[in-house]
Design a protein around this motif. Structure first.
Motif, PDB file in Angstrom:
ATOM      1  N   GLY A  75       0.761  -1.107   0.067  1.00 37.96           N
ATOM      2  CA  GLY A  75      -0.088   0.097  -0.019  1.00 37.96           C
ATOM      3  C   GLY A  75       0.912   1.213  -0.156  1.00 37.96           C
ATOM      4  N   LEU A  76       1.843   1.231   0.740  1.00 37.19           N
ATOM      5  CA  LEU A  76       2.824   2.389   0.921  1.00 37.19           C
ATOM      6  C   LEU A  76       3.552   2.568  -0.468  1.00 37.19           C
ATOM      7  CD1 LEU A  76       4.088   4.517   2.428  1.00 37.19           C
ATOM      8  CD2 LEU A  76       5.946   3.166   2.960  1.00 37.19           C
ATOM      9  N   MET A  77       3.994   1.810  -1.237  1.00 37.22           N
ATOM     10  CA  MET A  77       4.424   1.572  -2.572  1.00 37.22           C
ATOM     11  C   MET A  77       3.666   2.264  -3.593  1.00 37.22           C
ATOM     12  SD  MET A  77       6.850  -1.739  -2.705  1.00 37.22           S
ATOM     13  CE  MET A  77       7.127  -1.465  -4.596  1.00 37.22           C
ATOM     14  N   ALA A  78       2.410   1.767  -3.421  1.00 37.26           N
ATOM     15  CA  ALA A  78       1.319   2.327  -4.402  1.00 37.26           C
ATOM     16  C   ALA A  78       0.977   3.711  -4.156  1.00 37.26           C
ATOM     17  CB  ALA A  78       0.069   1.481  -4.292  1.00 37.26           C
ATOM     18  N   ALA A  79       0.889   4.008  -2.895  1.00 36.12           N
ATOM     19  CA  ALA A  79       0.590   5.430  -2.408  1.00 36.12           C
ATOM     20  C   ALA A  79       1.786   6.262  -3.096  1.00 36.12           C
ATOM     21  CB  ALA A  79       0.430   5.599  -0.992  1.00 36.12           C
ATOM     22  N   CYS A  80       3.136   5.990  -2.761  1.00 35.60           N
ATOM     23  CA  CYS A  80       4.093   6.729  -3.288  1.00 35.60           C
ATOM     24  C   CYS A  80       4.045   6.844  -4.648  1.00 35.60           C
ATOM     25  CB  CYS A  80       5.513   6.194  -2.950  1.00 35.60           C
ATOM     26  SG  CYS A  80       5.669   6.493  -1.169  1.00 35.60           S
ATOM     27  N   GLY A  90      -6.338  13.446  -7.615  1.00 38.03           N
ATOM     28  CA  GLY A  90      -7.408  13.609  -6.573  1.00 38.03           C
ATOM     29  C   GLY A  90      -7.332  12.369  -5.686  1.00 38.03           C
ATOM     30  N   LEU A  91      -8.073  12.448  -4.718  1.00 43.07           N
ATOM     31  CA  LEU A  91      -8.123  11.559  -3.380  1.00 43.07           C
ATOM     32  C   LEU A  91      -8.683  10.280  -3.789  1.00 43.07           C
ATOM     33  CD1 LEU A  91      -7.546  11.419  -0.433  1.00 43.07           C
ATOM     34  CD2 LEU A  91      -9.850  12.221   0.116  1.00 43.07           C
ATOM     35  N   GLY A  96      -7.784   4.512  -4.082  1.00 43.89           N
ATOM     36  CA  GLY A  96      -7.835   3.263  -4.804  1.00 43.89           C
ATOM     37  C   GLY A  96      -6.289   2.725  -5.307  1.00 43.89           C
ATOM     38  N   SER A  97      -5.391   3.419  -5.411  1.00 50.94           N
ATOM     39  CA  SER A  97      -4.096   2.689  -5.571  1.00 50.94           C
ATOM     40  C   SER A  97      -3.416   2.127  -4.358  1.00 50.94           C
ATOM     41  CB  SER A  97      -3.228   3.770  -6.395  1.00 50.94           C
ATOM     42  OG  SER A  97      -2.990   4.785  -5.492  1.00 50.94           O
ATOM     43  N   THR A  98      -3.588   2.930  -3.401  1.00 48.49           N
ATOM     44  CA  THR A  98      -3.292   2.272  -1.881  1.00 48.49           C
ATOM     45  C   THR A  98      -3.866   1.000  -1.681  1.00 48.49           C
ATOM     46  OG1 THR A  98      -2.872   4.881  -1.256  1.00 48.49           O
ATOM     47  CG2 THR A  98      -2.861   3.079   0.276  1.00 48.49           C
ATOM     48  N   ALA A  99      -5.153   1.062  -1.851  1.00 46.91           N
ATOM     49  CA  ALA A  99      -5.846  -0.321  -1.547  1.00 46.91           C
ATOM     50  C   ALA A  99      -5.545  -1.225  -2.648  1.00 46.91           C
ATOM     51  CB  ALA A  99      -7.597  -0.028  -1.573  1.00 46.91           C
ATOM     52  N   GLY A 100      -5.418  -0.895  -3.464  1.00 48.07           N
ATOM     53  CA  GLY A 100      -4.921  -1.820  -4.749  1.00 48.07           C
ATOM     54  C   GLY A 100      -3.656  -2.558  -4.406  1.00 48.07           C
ATOM     55  N   GLY A 101      -2.709  -1.482  -3.827  1.00 48.62           N
ATOM     56  CA  GLY A 101      -1.236  -1.995  -3.519  1.00 48.62           C
ATOM     57  C   GLY A 101      -1.396  -2.855  -2.256  1.00 48.62           C
ATOM     58  N   ALA A 102      -2.151  -2.774  -1.436  1.00 48.70           N
ATOM     59  CA  ALA A 102      -2.259  -3.504  -0.185  1.00 48.70           C
ATOM     60  C   ALA A 102      -2.804  -4.840  -0.454  1.00 48.70           C
ATOM     61  CB  ALA A 102      -3.205  -2.654   0.780  1.00 48.70           C
ATOM     62  N   VAL A 103      -3.784  -5.189  -1.257  1.00 47.10           N
ATOM     63  CA  VAL A 103      -4.158  -6.150  -1.909  1.00 47.10           C
ATOM     64  C   VAL A 103      -3.204  -7.003  -2.588  1.00 47.10           C
ATOM     65  CG1 VAL A 103      -5.950  -7.426  -3.449  1.00 47.10           C
ATOM     66  CG2 VAL A 103      -6.543  -5.485  -1.943  1.00 47.10           C
TER      67      VAL A 103
END
Length: 122
Positions: A75-80, A90-91, A96-103
């Motif tokens: 999730g951190l990698m996707a947020a970055c 946008g938020l 969405g990318s953070t949640a997708g990265g966590a999954v």
């Protein structure tokens, strides 16, 4: 297996995560400038150091906790990546990318566990 983690790991991980997000955000604000690649390199160094701490913790925590660590790091990698490559999107895109990265991080760790059990647990 379930040994206490050394005390220095938590503050260091938090500092590296905050620095990675800050560098990604700053890099997203200077797209096209000469220093843009330097912010990306800073994010990669911070993410690499976080991966080192994840490897250290893999011998200290349970497998269930490793799923959480893998999901958090994904999730951190996707947020970055979202802050760095998609500035101003946008938020909802960031969340969405953070949640997708966590999954994706959890699925990758699960896949590692499946492969490891097939190859080594007979």
């Amino acid at each position: 297996m379930n040994q206490p983690a050394p005390r220095f790991i938590a503050p260091t991980v938090v500092a590296l995560a905050v620095l990675a997000v800050a560098l990604a955000g700053l890099g997203g604000m200077v797209v096209g400038d000469r220093i843009y690649p330097l912010f990306g390199a800073g994010v990669l160094v911070c993410q690499g150091m976080l991966l080192v701490f994840e490897i250290i913790l893999s011998g200290l925590v349970s497998r269930r906790a490793m799923f959480g660590l893998a999901a958090g790091h994904g999730g951190l990698m996707a947020a970055c990546a979202s802050l760095f490559f998609l500035p101003g999107s946008g938020l909802p895109t960031l969340l969405g990318s953070t949640a997708g990265g966590a999954v994706l991080g959890a699925v990758c760790f699960w896949w590692y566990e499946v492969r490891h059990s097939i190859l080594f647990d007979r």
